[in-house]
Every structure is written in structure tokens, then in C-alpha cells.
Write an enzyme that holds these catalytic residues in place. Structure first.
Site, PDB file in Angstrom:
ATOM      1  N   ASP A  72       0.822  -1.208   0.000  1.00  0.00           N
ATOM      2  CA  ASP A  72       0.000   0.000   0.000  1.00  0.00           C
ATOM      3  C   ASP A  72       0.865   1.270   0.000  1.00  0.00           C
ATOM      4  O   ASP A  72       1.961   1.269   0.549  1.00  0.00           O
ATOM      5  CB  ASP A  72      -0.894  -0.030   1.248  1.00  0.00           C
ATOM      6  N   ASN A  85     -10.527  -3.372  -6.318  1.00  0.00           N
ATOM      7  CA  ASN A  85      -9.710  -2.405  -7.076  1.00  0.00           C
ATOM      8  C   ASN A  85     -10.253  -2.105  -8.470  1.00  0.00           C
ATOM      9  O   ASN A  85      -9.849  -1.133  -9.098  1.00  0.00           O
ATOM     10  CB  ASN A  85      -8.244  -2.869  -7.170  1.00  0.00           C
TER      11      ASN A  85
END
Ligand code: FPP
Length: 243
Positions: free
Chosen positions: A20, A68
Site C-alpha cells: 500500500d 480495485n
């Protein structure tokens, strides 16, 4: 291989990485988000190879979640291109597989992935299927809850066709139908970039995982950070519900 490798008395068998912070890394430099993902992909390769060299046998990298797809179309397309590039270009490919003997597994839904990428995924899995020294899972189009639903569907089908009795369903029955069947659960899950959650990553498998957070953004993650993860892991006492 890396020279001067540290030696650790206690090593986790399986580390999960939530990669991330790529977007913020790019933003801080005034770059498009895609540049952050490109840098993140370099770090994926560097960290994967380093972990293999210090003796980590299993790794799982969260590359793309089932959620996503909701990102801007251009960003999704850029990520798919990046995965394709990494699987097709020998220089970029995680490995070199022959020396390190890394077996690649892709965990997640296959449907919805571009056909070219799918072919490369299948080729990479085929070409590394004989290795057992290091296993690298790349979670792509992966969701932990989705994985459990998929397992439940298989179990329900077996109950419906009479090959499995409900009373015989155990935790192992479920674990055997996950993408990670046969692998040890992650001992520790690493999330850089300051967020303190698992975001649908290895939902079943993380039940007893240690968690390790840091503010470093994934593109800035280094071998020294891996050393810290391993040293911290060695200090933790894992009781699995015992005393
Ligand atoms: C999350 O950061 C990161 C992703 C959704 C993509 C991760 C993918 C890679 C690092 C590439 C891996 C490459 C291969 C070949 C497997 P973010 O975009 O959410 O960052 P932000 O929170 O700062 O916006």
C-alpha cells in the site's frame, strides 16, 4: 543473490505483504499514480527476492483486490499492463526462478482478467511448478471473502451430490478449498503506509497472524524493513489461544 545476508535464528515461514501507498508516493512527487505502481512493482521484486535469500519459504503479495476494479479505468488498465510486463519480461520477472527456485502461484479470480495476462499467469505457474524451495503467491483479483464464498460453493455442491455429509465439514474442509490449500497460514502480515486494517486480505488464513504496521510507503520499503519485521516477529509470543 544478495551478499552479506543477515542470519536470523527465528524466521517466519510465511509473510504476507499489503503493498500500500503507491498512490501517495507518486502524489508527493507530483507524479501520476501509475508511476507509484511502477515503483511499487520494482520493490515487489526486490523484497520478494530478498525474503527468498534470507530463507522465507512462503510469501503472499496483495497486488490487486476484487474491489480495485472500482478505481479509474486508466489506473486499472495501467496496473494490468504492469502485471503483464512483469510476467513477460525476463529482466523484470521475479526470480531468477532457476537460481532461487521460486514457485509462483496466483491467487484470486481468473475471470475478468485480460486474456494475455491470463495466458502469462498460466505459463508462469506451469514453468515454476517443479519448485518447492520458495513459494510466492501473488494475490490478483483477490478478495478474502470472495475466496471463502468460492470454497463454500464447492462444499455445497459436494453436499448436494451426496459426496460430503454436513457433519463431516471441518475447518480443514474449508482450508482445503481455498486458493492457498496445502500452504501454511501467514505467520505475520505486513502493511506499510499507515493504514491499520487488512482490507479483505487472507481473511480466513490471517486468524492467528501477527500484524506489523509502518508508516513507510510501499515504494520506500527496503530490505532493512524486512529485517525489522523478522526481528519483531522473533520477539512476539504466539499462543494460538493457549496460555
Ligand atoms: C495500493 O496502493 C496498491 C495497489 C492497488 C497496487 C499494488 C500493485 C503493485 C505494487 C504492483 C505489483 C506488481 C506485480 C508485478 C505483482 P494505493 O494505490 O492504494 O496507494 P495510496 O493508498 O497511496 O493511494
Amino acid at each position: 543473490m544478495n551478499g552479506n545476508l543477515p542470519h536470523f535464528d527465528v524466521l517466519p515461514t510465511h509473510i504476507g505483504f499489503i503493498m500500500d501507498g503507491n498512490g501517495r508516493w507518486a502524489k508527493r512527487r507530483g507524479l501520476p499514480r501509475g508511476e507509484g505502481h511502477k515503483e511499487g512493482a520494482k520493490v515487489f521484486k526486490k523484497i520478494g527476492e530478498y525474503c527468498a535469500d534470507v530463507g522465507i519459504r512462503y510469501m503472499t503479495f496483495y497486488a490487486f483486490s476484487t474491489e480495485n476494479w472500482h478505481r479509474p479505468r486508466q489506473e486499472v488498465a495501467g496496473l494490468m499492463e504492469l502485471f503483464t510486463e512483469y510476467l513477460s519480461d525476463g529482466e523484470l520477472r521475479l526470480g531468477d526462478n532457476e537460481t532461487r527456485q521460486m514457485r509462483l502461484h496466483f491467487i484470486g479470480r481468473r475471470d475478468g482478467l485480460p486474456a494475455e495476462l491470463l495466458e502469462l499467469i498460466e505459463r508462469a505457474e506451469r514453468k515454476t511448478a517443479m519448485y518447492d524451495r520458495v513459494h510466492v503467491n501473488i494475490a490478483l483479483n483477490y478478495g478474502g471473502r470472495d475466496e471463502i464464498v468460492h470454497a463454500v460453493q464447492q462444499i455445497a455442491a459436494q453436499v448436494a451430490d451426496g459426496s460430503l455429509a454436513p457433519a463431516d465439514i471441518t475447518e480443514q474442509t474449508v482450508a482445503d478449498r481455498l486458493y492457498t490449500a496445502g500452504q501454511p497460514d501467514p505467520d505475520i502480515i505486513v502493511r506499510p503506509s499507515g493504514e491499520l486494517r487488512l482490507s479483505n486480505f487472507l481473511t480466513w488464513q490471517s486468524a492467528y497472524s501477527e500484524l506489523w504496521f509502518s508508516d513507510v510507503l510501499w515504494p520506500d520499503f527496503t530490505e532493512q524493513d524486512v529485517n525489522r519485521v523478522i526481528e519483531d516477529y522473533a520477539k512476539r509470543s504466539r499462543r494460538f489461544g493457549g496460555v
